[in-house]
Design an enzyme around this catalytic site. Structure first.
Site, PDB file in Angstrom:
ATOM      1  N   GLY A 190       0.686  -1.231   0.365  1.00  0.00           N
ATOM      2  CA  GLY A 190      -0.128   0.665   0.005  1.00  0.00           C
ATOM      3  C   GLY A 190       0.753   1.106   0.317  1.00  0.00           C
ATOM      4  CD  GLU A 191       4.103   2.821   3.111  1.00  0.00           C
ATOM      5  OE1 GLU A 191       5.064   2.914   2.713  1.00  0.00           O
ATOM      6  OE2 GLU A 191       3.355   2.170   3.562  1.00  0.00           O
ATOM      7  CB  ALA A 192       1.169   5.317  -3.510  1.00  0.00           C
TER       8      ALA A 192
END
Length: 338
Positions: A303-305
């Site tokens: 996640g978190e780009a």
């Protein structure tokens, strides 16, 4: 772009800008004229054409790339669906701000400007197994936060998230959108054992059963089963579309957040690329349902780009070859062997 009501939200999903065929035709013709067999750069060629059409530039650019990471907390965590407590969301936001997370390193390397936007972390959404996750006012506020965070001059937008419990929300959104059983959409998230995975699946199925009859459109889908950070991603996707900014979605959660828009606007994700195929099992089903082809498959699920930032480097490669290569005519190279 005001999101003051459900009507405002649904209104901005109408008459969406589309890709400009004159620029995609130019880019396709240029690709075919470059010193290589036609189609030999595969996905890189497709990406350059995609970028030209959305940026409406013969030579698209990546001079200003914005990476937005939205953070939110979920009331459904009280159901025991995560291996981590909700306090971790705020702790990770601080880690982002201190420069210690994976996304900090990847944005530095790929040339993206990172902005982290926490959304009422001290006030989790409602437990959507018992009530809608958000009121209309709360959802509008989250959508607005996402839209307002998008720099209108950006050449490309990367979208990520942080939020303990948000794979549960992503699975619920996906199940409500596309059907199937809960097992198709529910994964281990932050690392659940088998018993808790089965419990998480039951929680998702319970939530969708509770709300399904009330989900008439994208607004209600997000309000009932989403989270603040997922709603903010949806708001950012809409704002990017109206500003003709190409979007790189990250993994399962950001893709599910964006996918919520297709309930009311089937073509609303035409300006989006899925950056990578997450290990979360629901993501494969989701990208197939959306008809998307992820740029990368690296067995990531952070996640978190993080996947979007890695895919940005592939996008830079696509534009470097497209803009920098010589044509057969310029290089005085014969197109065929006599």
């Amino acid at each position: 772009m005001p999101f003051n009501s459900r009507e405002d939200f649904l209104s901005v999903l109408t008459n969406l800008p589309t890709t400009d065929k004159s620029y995609t035709d130019f880019a396709r013709h240029r690709q075919d004229s470059l010193t290589k067999p036609q189609g030999s750069l595969g996905k890189l060629e497709e990406l350059s054409i995609f970028m030209a059409g959305w940026q409406t530039r013969e030579f698209p650019r990546l001079e200003k790339v914005s990476c937005l990471v939205f953070a939110g907390n979920h009331g459904v965590v009280s159901q025991g669906i995560s291996a981590y407590p909700p306090e971790v969301t705020a702790q990770m936001v601080q880690n982002f701000k201190n420069g210690g997370a994976a996304i900090n390193q990847l944005c530095t390397l790929s040339g993206a400007e990172l902005k982290v936007i926490p959304l009422d972390l001290d006030r989790p959404t409602g437990d959507f197994t018992e009530e809608p996750a958000m009121s209309e006012e709360e959802l509008c506020k989250a959508l607005q936060a996402g839209a307002d965070a998008v720099p209108t001059e950006a050449d490309c937008l990367l979208l990520g998230e942080m939020g303990i419990g948000n794979t549960t929300s992503a699975a619920a959104l996906s199940l409500a959108l596309f059907g199937g059983g809960g097992q198709q959409w529910v994964g281990r998230g932050t690392g659940l054992e088998d018993e808790k995975l089965a419990h998480k699946t039951a929680v998702v199925e319970k939530a969708v059963k509770l709300h399904q009859s009330g989900i008439a459109d994208s607004f209600e889908l997000l309000r009932r089963l989403g989270g603040r950070e997922l709603a903010a991603i949806a708001g950012a996707v809409i704002a990017a579309r109206h500003n003709r900014i190409p979007v790189l979605l990250d993994g399962f959660i950001s893709t599910a957040a964006a996918a919520s828009l297709i309930r009311s606007a089937p073509d609303s994700l035409d300006h989006c690329q899925v950056s990578h195929l997450s290990v979360e099992p629901g993501h494969r089903h989701l990208v197939e349902a959306l008809g998307k082809s992820p740029i990368l498959q690296l067995d990531m699920r952070l996640g978190e780009a993080s996947g979007a930032a890695v895919a940005l480097m592939i996008l830079r490669a696509a534009l470097a070859t497209y803009s920098g290569m010589a044509s057969f005519e310029e290089a005085h190279v014969s197109r065929s062997v006599q």
